[in-house]
Enzyme design. Structure first.
Site, mmCIF file in Angstrom:
data_model
loop_
_atom_site.group_PDB
_atom_site.id
_atom_site.type_symbol
_atom_site.label_atom_id
_atom_site.label_comp_id
_atom_site.label_asym_id
_atom_site.label_seq_id
_atom_site.Cartn_x
_atom_site.Cartn_y
_atom_site.Cartn_z
ATOM 1 N N MET A 113 20.229 -2.381 23.412
ATOM 2 C CA MET A 113 20.049 -3.650 23.834
ATOM 3 C C MET A 113 19.420 -4.594 22.649
ATOM 4 O O MET A 113 18.168 -5.012 22.871
ATOM 5 C CB MET A 113 19.164 -3.912 25.138
ATOM 6 C CG MET A 113 19.966 -3.236 26.277
ATOM 7 S SD MET A 113 19.029 -2.738 27.752
ATOM 8 C CE MET A 113 18.537 -1.197 27.222
ATOM 9 N N MET A 115 15.361 -1.807 22.970
ATOM 10 C CA MET A 115 15.015 -2.973 23.367
ATOM 11 C C MET A 115 14.421 -3.939 22.079
ATOM 12 O O MET A 115 13.409 -3.286 21.702
ATOM 13 C CB MET A 115 14.460 -3.313 24.561
ATOM 14 C CG MET A 115 15.126 -2.905 25.637
ATOM 15 S SD MET A 115 14.316 -3.065 27.223
ATOM 16 C CE MET A 115 15.164 -1.857 28.438
ATOM 17 N N HIS A 170 21.362 3.576 24.392
ATOM 18 C CA HIS A 170 21.773 1.909 24.653
ATOM 19 C C HIS A 170 21.157 1.063 23.856
ATOM 20 O O HIS A 170 19.805 0.871 24.108
ATOM 21 C CB HIS A 170 21.509 2.073 26.332
ATOM 22 C CG HIS A 170 21.688 0.518 27.020
ATOM 23 N ND1 HIS A 170 21.109 0.477 28.298
ATOM 24 C CD2 HIS A 170 22.440 -0.210 26.411
ATOM 25 C CE1 HIS A 170 21.711 -0.903 28.591
ATOM 26 N NE2 HIS A 170 22.402 -1.208 27.838
ATOM 27 N N SER A 173 16.979 7.593 32.570
ATOM 28 C CA SER A 173 16.549 6.724 31.540
ATOM 29 C C SER A 173 15.232 6.971 31.271
ATOM 30 O O SER A 173 14.352 6.695 32.380
ATOM 31 C CB SER A 173 16.746 5.106 32.014
ATOM 32 O OG SER A 173 15.907 4.300 31.314
ATOM 33 N N MET A 217 26.476 -2.685 33.273
ATOM 34 C CA MET A 217 24.933 -3.063 33.907
ATOM 35 C C MET A 217 24.898 -3.650 35.096
ATOM 36 O O MET A 217 25.579 -4.688 35.576
ATOM 37 C CB MET A 217 24.392 -4.197 32.863
ATOM 38 C CG MET A 217 24.097 -3.620 31.434
ATOM 39 S SD MET A 217 23.084 -2.033 31.503
ATOM 40 C CE MET A 217 21.599 -2.677 31.961
ATOM 41 N N ASP A 265 16.588 3.737 26.206
ATOM 42 C CA ASP A 265 16.843 2.175 26.078
ATOM 43 C C ASP A 265 16.152 1.656 25.194
ATOM 44 O O ASP A 265 14.846 1.591 25.038
ATOM 45 C CB ASP A 265 16.419 1.688 27.556
ATOM 46 C CG ASP A 265 17.382 1.939 28.639
ATOM 47 O OD1 ASP A 265 16.765 2.454 29.745
ATOM 48 O OD2 ASP A 265 18.503 1.754 28.399
ATOM 49 N N ASP A 285 24.688 1.418 35.081
ATOM 50 C CA ASP A 285 23.255 1.382 34.849
ATOM 51 C C ASP A 285 22.144 0.203 35.191
ATOM 52 O O ASP A 285 22.681 -0.900 34.908
ATOM 53 C CB ASP A 285 23.282 1.297 33.204
ATOM 54 C CG ASP A 285 21.693 1.273 32.432
ATOM 55 O OD1 ASP A 285 21.670 1.256 31.445
ATOM 56 O OD2 ASP A 285 20.703 1.560 33.212
ATOM 57 N N HIS A 328 19.159 9.172 28.564
ATOM 58 C CA HIS A 328 19.373 7.784 28.387
ATOM 59 C C HIS A 328 18.405 7.147 27.561
ATOM 60 O O HIS A 328 17.211 7.212 28.346
ATOM 61 C CB HIS A 328 19.739 7.076 29.585
ATOM 62 C CG HIS A 328 20.312 5.773 29.486
ATOM 63 N ND1 HIS A 328 21.585 5.357 29.046
ATOM 64 C CD2 HIS A 328 19.672 4.498 29.536
ATOM 65 C CE1 HIS A 328 21.640 3.968 29.064
ATOM 66 N NE2 HIS A 328 20.480 3.539 29.413
#
Ligand code: DX5
Ligand code: ZN
Length: 224
Positions: free
Chosen positions: A70, A39, A68, A10, A139, A37, A182, A35
């Site tokens: 979020m 957000m 990913h 990540s 998660m 992330d 994750d 990966h």
């Protein structure tokens, strides 16, 4: 059937002042996926990067970009992340009311579709999604930050999901659904996570520890 372990570092734990260089280094160090992330400060209490950064990172690696999301709502941003070069787009089952339609749309964009479950979300949330997806992202921390501790209650969820995926795929030649885990995955728990049924380990802190990317990735990959 559980697949050979893959590692998805990540970049949340990377040096954000040199993300392109970090992605190149992860690629060279043997990462299977990168990966990313994303957000939004709304679905999770943190704010990271958007499609333009994914686009900027795309030329720095040939490895799949495992994005990913979020974020909520997620639908307005799918085209942008797909166009930016995402190979896998994972959305949270908790992010909106129409997860099935969202996953269908990701597939229509020619991308792999994943659904992620927060620690408090039961496995039943994927009851009517498993047929249409390429991966489930379990998660093992409450999303928003790297460096948190692994929530051990998720091991039961991983075991049960492994059983469900195997039951679903056993009669369909070539059909696979990756089981990704994750959050808080490290050298102490990686064997447990793999033995519980994970195919893909997402690791931020553990990958970047002491700058030893290749050694760390290898240690995680061989932990099972
Ligand atoms: C948390 C992110 C994870 C996190 C993993 O919201 O989804 O990918 O960055 O970082 P570590 O491995 O440090 O828990
Ligand atoms: Zn993540």
């Amino acid at each position: 059937m559980q697949q050979p372990t893959r590692i998805a570092p990540s970049i949340l734990s990377a040096d954000f002042a040199k993300l392109g260089e970090e992605v190149r280094a992860l690629d060279a160090a043997g990462a299977d996926y990168i990966h990313i992330d994303v957000m939004d400060g709304h679905f999770v209490p943190n704010l990271t990067i958007g499609p333009d950064v994914v686009k900027a990172l795309r030329p720095h690696t040939g490895k799949p970009l495992d994005v990913h999301l979020m974020i909520s709502p997620v639908d307005p941003y799918l085209d942008a992340f797909a166009a930016a070069g995402a190979d896998i787009i994972t959305v949270h089952a908790e992010a909106g009311p129409h997860t099935h339609r969202t996953l269908q749309y990701i597939k229509s964009l020619g991308k792999k579709a994943g659904v992620s479950l927060n620690p408090g979300t039961p496995l039943s949330a994927v009851d009517y999604l498993l047929d249409d997806i390429d991966l489930v992202l379990v998660m093992s921390v409450n999303p928003g930050f790297g460096g948190q501790s692994f929530i051990t209650s998720q091991l039961d969820k991983i075991c049960e999901l492994r059983r469900r995926i195997d039951a679903l795929c056993k009669d369909v030649p070539g059909r696979t659904i990756d089981l990704q885990v994750d959050g808080g995955v490290n050298f102490d728990n990686a064997a447990q996570v793999i033995n519980a049924g994970a195919d893909v380990l997402v690791a931020g802190t553990a990958t970047f520890a002491n700058g030893a990317y290749a050694d760390n990735i290898m240690r995680l990959k061989n932990a099972g």
